[in-house]
Design an enzyme around this catalytic site. Sequence first.
Site, PDB file in Angstrom:
ATOM      1  CE  LYS A 210      -3.236   2.937   0.390  1.00  0.00           C
ATOM      2  NZ  LYS A 210      -4.106   3.268  -0.721  1.00  0.00           N
ATOM      3  CB  ALA A 258       3.244  19.854 -14.243  1.00  0.00           C
ATOM      4  CB  CYS A 266      -3.774   8.800   0.814  1.00  0.00           C
ATOM      5  SG  CYS A 266      -5.302   8.108   1.464  1.00  0.00           S
ATOM      6  CE  LYS A 269      -3.276   8.589   6.333  1.00  0.00           C
ATOM      7  NZ  LYS A 269      -2.786   7.311   5.865  1.00  0.00           N
TER       8      LYS A 269
HETATM    9  N1  LIG Z   1      -9.391   8.360   2.146  1.00  0.00           N
HETATM   10  C1  LIG Z   1      -8.850   7.606   1.193  1.00  0.00           C
HETATM   11  O1  LIG Z   1      -8.936   7.900   0.005  1.00  0.00           O
HETATM   12  C2  LIG Z   1      -8.120   6.351   1.572  1.00  0.00           C
HETATM   13  C3  LIG Z   1      -7.787   5.423   0.567  1.00  0.00           C
HETATM   14  C4  LIG Z   1      -7.121   4.256   0.920  1.00  0.00           C
HETATM   15  C5  LIG Z   1      -6.772   4.036   2.241  1.00  0.00           C
HETATM   16  N2  LIG Z   1      -7.068   4.960   3.199  1.00  0.00           N
HETATM   17  C6  LIG Z   1      -6.708   4.662   4.587  1.00  0.00           C
HETATM   18  O2  LIG Z   1      -7.878   4.211   5.269  1.00  0.00           O
HETATM   19  C7  LIG Z   1      -7.860   4.652   6.633  1.00  0.00           C
HETATM   20  C8  LIG Z   1      -9.116   5.461   6.933  1.00  0.00           C
HETATM   21  O3  LIG Z   1      -9.089   6.617   6.126  1.00  0.00           O
HETATM   22  P1  LIG Z   1     -10.388   7.547   5.939  1.00  0.00           P
HETATM   23  O4  LIG Z   1     -10.027   8.567   4.936  1.00  0.00           O
HETATM   24  O5  LIG Z   1     -11.584   6.688   5.741  1.00  0.00           O
HETATM   25  O6  LIG Z   1     -10.446   8.186   7.404  1.00  0.00           O
HETATM   26  P2  LIG Z   1     -11.611   9.084   8.045  1.00  0.00           P
HETATM   27  O7  LIG Z   1     -10.930  10.013   8.957  1.00  0.00           O
HETATM   28  O8  LIG Z   1     -12.510   9.601   6.958  1.00  0.00           O
HETATM   29  O9  LIG Z   1     -12.475   8.029   8.895  1.00  0.00           O
HETATM   30  C9  LIG Z   1     -12.012   7.353  10.025  1.00  0.00           C
HETATM   31  C10 LIG Z   1     -13.207   7.145  10.954  1.00  0.00           C
HETATM   32  O10 LIG Z   1     -12.815   6.258  12.006  1.00  0.00           O
HETATM   33  C11 LIG Z   1     -13.509   6.637  13.201  1.00  0.00           C
HETATM   34  N3  LIG Z   1     -12.857   6.007  14.359  1.00  0.00           N
HETATM   35  C12 LIG Z   1     -11.660   6.276  14.920  1.00  0.00           C
HETATM   36  N4  LIG Z   1     -11.395   5.425  15.930  1.00  0.00           N
HETATM   37  C13 LIG Z   1     -12.445   4.579  16.013  1.00  0.00           C
HETATM   38  C14 LIG Z   1     -12.757   3.449  16.834  1.00  0.00           C
HETATM   39  N5  LIG Z   1     -11.900   3.004  17.772  1.00  0.00           N
HETATM   40  N6  LIG Z   1     -13.941   2.832  16.658  1.00  0.00           N
HETATM   41  C15 LIG Z   1     -14.808   3.253  15.697  1.00  0.00           C
HETATM   42  N7  LIG Z   1     -14.545   4.289  14.867  1.00  0.00           N
HETATM   43  C16 LIG Z   1     -13.395   4.943  15.025  1.00  0.00           C
HETATM   44  C17 LIG Z   1     -13.450   8.151  13.156  1.00  0.00           C
HETATM   45  O11 LIG Z   1     -14.446   8.723  13.964  1.00  0.00           O
HETATM   46  C18 LIG Z   1     -13.677   8.420  11.651  1.00  0.00           C
HETATM   47  O12 LIG Z   1     -15.053   8.616  11.343  1.00  0.00           O
HETATM   48  C19 LIG Z   1      -6.567   5.424   6.792  1.00  0.00           C
HETATM   49  O13 LIG Z   1      -5.572   4.565   7.256  1.00  0.00           O
HETATM   50  C20 LIG Z   1      -6.240   5.858   5.375  1.00  0.00           C
HETATM   51  O14 LIG Z   1      -4.870   6.049   5.168  1.00  0.00           O
HETATM   52  C21 LIG Z   1      -7.756   6.111   2.892  1.00  0.00           C
END
Ligand SMILES: NC(=O)c1ccc[n+]([C@@H]2O[C@H](COP(=O)([O-])OP(=O)(O)OC[C@H]3O[C@@H](n4cnc5c(N)ncnc54)[C@H](O)[C@@H]3O)[C@@H](O)[C@H]2O)c1
Length: 442
Positions: A210, A258, A266, A269
């Site tokens: 990833k 560009a 993503c 971070k």
């Molecule tokens: N956003 C993207 O395009 C994308 C794509 C691929 C991977 N990711 C990865 O997926 C993960 C999530 O990203 P996201 O953008 O969906 O994040 P986000 O911030 O939109 O959502 C995360 C959610 O998790 C909840 N949360 C936190 N701790 C919790 C717990 N203990 N129990 C229940 N809920 C809890 C938060 O309240 C929040 O609503 C990250 O690791 C990110 O890097 C994101």
Amino acid sequence: MKITVVGAGYVGLVSGACLAEMGNDVLCVDLDNSRIATLTAGGVPIYEPGLKEIIARNVAAGRLRFTTDVEQGVHFGTIQFIAVGTPPDEDGAADLQYVLAAARNIGRTMTDYKLVVDKSTVPVGTADRVREAIAQELARRGVDIPYSVVSNPEFLKEGAAVDDFMRPDRIIVGAEDDRAIHLMSALYAPFQRNHDKLVVMDVRSAELTKYAANAMLATRISFMNELARLAERIGADIELVRKGIGSDPRIGRHFLYAGCGYGGSCFPKDVKALMRSGEEAGVHLEVLQAVESANERQKHVLAEKIVQRFGDDLHGRRFAVWGLAFKPDTDDMREAPSRVLIRELLDRGAQVVAHDPVAMTEARRVFGDLEGLTYADSPMEAAEGADALVMVTEWKAFRSPDFDRLRKALKQPVILDGRNMLEPTLAREAGFEYVPIGRAAA
Ligand SMILES: NC(=O)c1ccc[n+]([C@@H]2O[C@H](COP(=O)([O-])OP(=O)(O)OC[C@H]3O[C@@H](n4cnc5c(N)ncnc54)[C@H](O)[C@@H]3O)[C@@H](O)[C@H]2O)c1
């Protein structure tokens, strides 16, 4: 299958809705009360094309539910997806507190076999820590209940997330026990009826895959942004160079644009977290260091061009900003280049009038009450009386503006195009001073 998705954000909500669409019973758990209240009331807390419809359909069919009740979540699904945030901590490493909290909740409450799936983007070794966190909770309870932990990183793109999840290019599964591999294969079978997309590997390789994917994409962007700076200096056109190299199948056409820098939740971070993993392992990732610093610099490119054109002191100037989201078709503004630009313009005394098709509510939340920043309901309203138009996000609706109206609306006919969206000759023939990225300005 009965599935619990922990975390109802961009990834969790889309995954949960799409898994329900395939006939599974899904319960999404989030600790954020207002998020779950919105969902239970029939709303959708994020903007993602097609998501509202798919949620509504599956809620109505009784296959998709939402709760803040963690224990209910643990009892519900045999498969427990962890899709919580992994933001960077102070030194750039992925902060695993939410992932590990979710793991501990599972260990604290489970009474039968669970397949725990790490869907969040997490550094190599996290599955071991998740396994350990659950083991500790079970030991504390004095019970011995079987469970598996697998890595299943998510590759969806915001703005096309539903489509990406329903029709993935590949499904990476890092798993080392047969029961888990069998369940994951069954879970994803409906998503790969046309051809096999499942790539099963060891857990560590899956976790690294990833980061490698995002770091590669970020590298391509920073590479093109650096070349764009050079092209400007030496009189070449980065758009022609892009076409010239993209036609080589070894290079390919994607992610060679560009612009004014990458943002989002993503790339920034994940590049930082991978560099940090490198440091911890004693491997200095020099390429990524450069990718990151080139991007930080690039986020200032539009402000630099504005200063070049209008001078250091921007008091009394007004700029129209088209696009606030970090990319089109999303309201996500995390690490968006618009944030850097707007703050820089305001710091120099300018007024900014911004418009975005969907991210204005998010912008109000992000910026709060910033003096000098106002919002317009339409692109033309934003341009009214501005000294220049600055295009920051490549929304389709910005690609073919009504040049006559725009020229009349602006105080000065100047366009800075941070995404090379417009055809330079068309803009210039329409009477604009047009300033793109990596191509001749005039
Ligand atoms: N956003 C993207 O395009 C994308 C794509 C691929 C991977 N990711 C990865 O997926 C993960 C999530 O990203 P996201 O953008 O969906 O994040 P986000 O911030 O939109 O959502 C995360 C959610 O998790 C909840 N949360 C936190 N701790 C919790 C717990 N203990 N129990 C229940 N809920 C809890 C938060 O309240 C929040 O609503 C990250 O690791 C990110 O890097 C994101």
